[in-house]
Scaffold this active site. Sequence first.
Site, PDB file in Angstrom:
ATOM      1  N   LYS A  42      -1.004   0.328   6.377  1.00  0.00           N
ATOM      2  CA  LYS A  42      -0.172  -0.796   6.815  1.00  0.00           C
ATOM      3  C   LYS A  42       0.752  -0.344   7.948  1.00  0.00           C
ATOM      4  CE  LYS A  42      -0.502  -3.062   2.345  1.00  0.00           C
ATOM      5  NZ  LYS A  42       0.033  -3.292   1.000  1.00  0.00           N
ATOM      6  N   ASP A  94       4.326 -10.713   1.025  1.00  0.00           N
ATOM      7  CA  ASP A  94       3.179 -10.681   0.112  1.00  0.00           C
ATOM      8  C   ASP A  94       2.898 -12.064  -0.476  1.00  0.00           C
ATOM      9  OD1 ASP A  94       1.743  -8.287  -0.262  1.00  0.00           O
ATOM     10  OD2 ASP A  94       3.450  -7.359  -1.278  1.00  0.00           O
ATOM     11  N   GLN A 142       4.875  -2.231  -2.859  1.00  0.00           N
ATOM     12  CA  GLN A 142       3.474  -1.963  -3.193  1.00  0.00           C
ATOM     13  C   GLN A 142       3.289  -1.968  -4.712  1.00  0.00           C
ATOM     14  OE1 GLN A 142       0.991  -1.784  -0.932  1.00  0.00           O
ATOM     15  NE2 GLN A 142      -0.505  -1.538  -2.549  1.00  0.00           N
TER      16      GLN A 142
HETATM   17  N1  GUN Z   1      -1.519  -3.968  -4.675  1.00  0.00           N
HETATM   18  C1  GUN Z   1      -2.774  -4.433  -4.550  1.00  0.00           C
HETATM   19  N2  GUN Z   1      -2.815  -5.423  -3.628  1.00  0.00           N
HETATM   20  C2  GUN Z   1      -1.563  -5.581  -3.182  1.00  0.00           C
HETATM   21  C3  GUN Z   1      -0.975  -6.441  -2.217  1.00  0.00           C
HETATM   22  O1  GUN Z   1      -1.615  -7.297  -1.597  1.00  0.00           O
HETATM   23  N3  GUN Z   1       0.350  -6.290  -2.037  1.00  0.00           N
HETATM   24  C4  GUN Z   1       1.091  -5.395  -2.707  1.00  0.00           C
HETATM   25  N4  GUN Z   1       2.398  -5.325  -2.460  1.00  0.00           N
HETATM   26  N5  GUN Z   1       0.578  -4.566  -3.612  1.00  0.00           N
HETATM   27  C5  GUN Z   1      -0.740  -4.671  -3.839  1.00  0.00           C
END
Ligand code: GUN
Length: 295
Positions: free
Chosen positions: A52, A119, A96
Site C-alpha cells: 500500500k 476501508d 490493517q
Molecule cells: N485485511 C484483509 N483485507 C483488509 C482490508 O481490505 N483492509 C484492512 N484494513 N485490513 C484487511
Amino acid sequence: MKLLDGKIVSHNILEKLKEEIAVLKSTGKPVPFLAAILVGNNPASETYVASKEKSCAAIGMNSEICKLSGDILQTELLAVIDKYNNNPACNGILVQLPLPKHIDENDVINHIKPEKDVDGFHPVNTGKLVIGTDCLVPCTPAGIHEIIKFYNIETSGKHAVVVGRSNIVGKPIANILIQKKPFANAVVTVCHSAANDLKFFTRQADILIAAIGSPLFIKADMVKDGAVVIDVGINRIDDAARPKGYRIVGDVDFDRVAEKTSFITPVPGGVGLTTIAMLLKNTLQAYHTQNQISL
Ligand code: GUN
C-alpha cells in the site's frame, strides 16, 4: 473464456489518481495523506501494508506506516487513532486487519472518523452503502465493481451468488450488486460454509463471487457453463518448487474451472490489484470531502 485482468483495471485507476494529485501539487494544494496502522507482525499484513505504501509513493500520495507492538493495549491503539483523527493533514486512516485477539476490532473501527475511514468499515459507511447513498466503499468489493464496469459485464437481472459473508467482502459486494443502479440491479444470494447444499446455489450463479478464504474451494462441478467467476481469495499453499516455498492461489480451482466460464479473474493478477487502487481512490475521495467541509 476471457481473463478479467486486474492489472489493466488498477493501472487505469492509478494513472487517473496520479494525474489528479499532480494537478493538486501544481496548484499548491496539500497532498493527500494516508496513514496505515499495523499492529503486531503478521507476515501477510506486513506485505499488504508495504505494498500500500509503495503504491502511494508511485502516484505521489503521502503515506505513513505506524507500526505498533502486538501487545499494545486497546486504549493505546485508540489514542493513536485519535492522533490521526485530529490531524487535519491526514485524510485516510487504515487499521490493517486482523488485529490481535485481545483487541476489540469493532471498537477500533468505530473509533475512526467515518470521513477518514478509507476501508469503508465504519457503521456509518456500512449503513450508507446499504441505503445506496455516497460513502466510502470497502476496497475489495469496490475493486470487483470496477472490474465489472471496465469489462462491461451485464449484471442487471442476473443472479449473483456470493460465497462468503465477511464484513470486508461478502456483505458489501452483495450490497453493491443489489442496488437499483447501473452495473448492479442483480438478484443476489449470499451463501456461506454453513449452507446445507452449497453447490445448489453456486450452480445457479450467472456471476459467482468466491470470497471464502479457502484455497481452490470452488470446483468445476459447482459452476454453471458460461458463468462470470470473480475470485477474491489470496491463499498461500506450500510449493517446494517455488523459491519462497509457497505459491498464491485463489478460492477457485482455476485450472479446471476457467474453461467453463465466460470471464474469470486470475489469482494473482485479478481482484487483489484493484483493492489497493481503490484504497488510494478512497483516500482522494476522503480528501475532497474533507476539503469541501473545511471551506
Ligand atoms: N485485511 C484483509 N483485507 C483488509 C482490508 O481490505 N483492509 C484492512 N484494513 N485490513 C484487511
